[in-house]
Scaffold this active site. Structure first.
Site, short mmCIF file in Angstrom:
data_model
loop_
_atom_site.label_atom_id
_atom_site.label_comp_id
_atom_site.label_asym_id
_atom_site.label_seq_id
_atom_site.Cartn_x
_atom_site.Cartn_y
_atom_site.Cartn_z
CD GLU A 1 -14.47 -83.08 -15.87
OE1 GLU A 1 -13.82 -82.08 -16.23
OE2 GLU A 1 -14.83 -83.26 -14.69
CG HIS B 1 -10.35 -81.31 -12.89
ND1 HIS B 1 -11.43 -80.46 -12.71
CD2 HIS B 1 -9.34 -80.77 -12.17
CE1 HIS B 1 -11.06 -79.46 -11.93
NE2 HIS B 1 -9.81 -79.63 -11.58
#
Length: 229
Positions: free
Chosen positions: A20, A190
Site C-alpha cells: 500500500e 486495500h
C-alpha cells in the site's frame, strides 16, 4: 480428478506481496506526486497444502510527503499515527531481506536465478500486476538511493497467470478475479496484508486447477544471476 498443466511448474511455495502506498483522489496527482510505500506485507503459502505458513507486515513512514491524504486513509484504513510510528522503508526492506533469507534456509528453498543448476527455483515472489515491483518499489528505491535486494528483479504476475488460465483478454480487477474464482474476500480490501493473503488463496486455487506458474517478469539480462543474500 485434479487437472494439471502439460508439465508441472517447479514451485512448492509462493511469497505473495501487496504494497500500500501514499495516494490521492485524483489520478493526475498520483502521477505528479511522489508515492511512498506505507504498508509492506508478505505471506508465504505452501502450494500443496494451501496453508499460509509465515507472514510479514511492517508499516513505513513516508518522508517525501509525510501527511496522508484523507483519500488514502479511507482507502487503506491506515492512519497518520500508524505511519508516523513506522520505520523507514530502507530499514523495512532490510528486515524483509533477512526474513526471506531465514525462510530460504529453514525450508531449503531456492529463489529464481540464484543457482545455475536450478534457474527457476522452487519459490517465487508473486504480485497482482507488475505495479508493486516494476513501478512502486523500483521508483522509490531509485529516488531514495536504496539498494534493493536482487531477488525483487524476478516475479510472477498472478494476473497474467489468471488470464492465461481463463483464456481471457478482458482486463479484470483483483476483486473481479476473486469473484470469478468463487473466493469471498476475507478482511478489508486495500489492507495490504489482507490483499496479500487473498492473492495467496487465489494462487493456491489456480494451482489446484492446473495453472502453470512461471516467472512473468525478469528485470535482469536473461543470463544474469541474482546476487546471493
Amino acid at each position: 480428478a485434479r487437472r494439471r498443466a502439460v508439465k508441472d511448474h517447479p514451485y512448492k511455495y509462493l511469497l505473495c506481496i501487496d504494497f500500500e502506498a501514499t495516494c490521492w483522489d485524483m489520478p493526475i496527482f498520483n502521477k505528479r506526486k511522489i508515492q511512498e510505500i506505507i504498508e509492506f506485507p508478505a505471506v508465504l503459502i505452501n502450494l500443496e497444502t494451501g496453508e499460509i505458513e509465515k507472514e510479514f507486515q511492517r508499516y513505513c513512514r513516508p518522508i517525501e510527503i509525510p501527511t496522508l491524504s484523507d483519500y488514502c486513509i479511507n482507502l487503506t484504513g491506515i492512519t497518520q499515527e500508524v505511519v508516523d510510528q513506522g520505520a523507514l522503508v530502507q530499514d523495512v526492506i532490510e528486515e524483509f531481506r533477512l526474513w526471506v533469507k531465514e525462510i530460504i534456509k529453514e525450508k531449503e528453498l531456492i529463489l529464481p536465478k540464484t543457482k545455475k543448476s536450478n534457474l527457476n527455483g522452487n519459490v517465487a515472489l508473486v504480485t497482482w500486476t507488475n505495479w508493486d515491483f516494476l513501478i512502486q518499489l523500483r521508483n522509490e528505491c531509485n529516488r531514495k538511493q536504496i539498494r534493493k535486494p536482487s531477488f525483487f528483479n524476478n516475479w510472477i504476475d498472478l494476473k497474467e497467470i489468471f488470464m492465461e488460465r481463463m483464456a481471457s483478454k478482458d482486463q479484470l480487477s483483483f476483486s473481479e478475479a476473486l469473484a470469478q474464482s468463487n473466493l469471498e474476500f476475507i478482511g478489508r480490501p486495500h489492507s495490504g496484508l489482507d490483499d496479500a493473503r487473498m492473492t495467496a488463496l487465489l494462487a493456491h486455487k489456480l494451482h489446484k486447477e492446473g495453472a502453470f506458474f512461471r516467472i512473468t517478469k525478469d528485470m535482469n539480462h536473461y543470463a544474469k544471476l541474482n546476487r546471493p543474500f
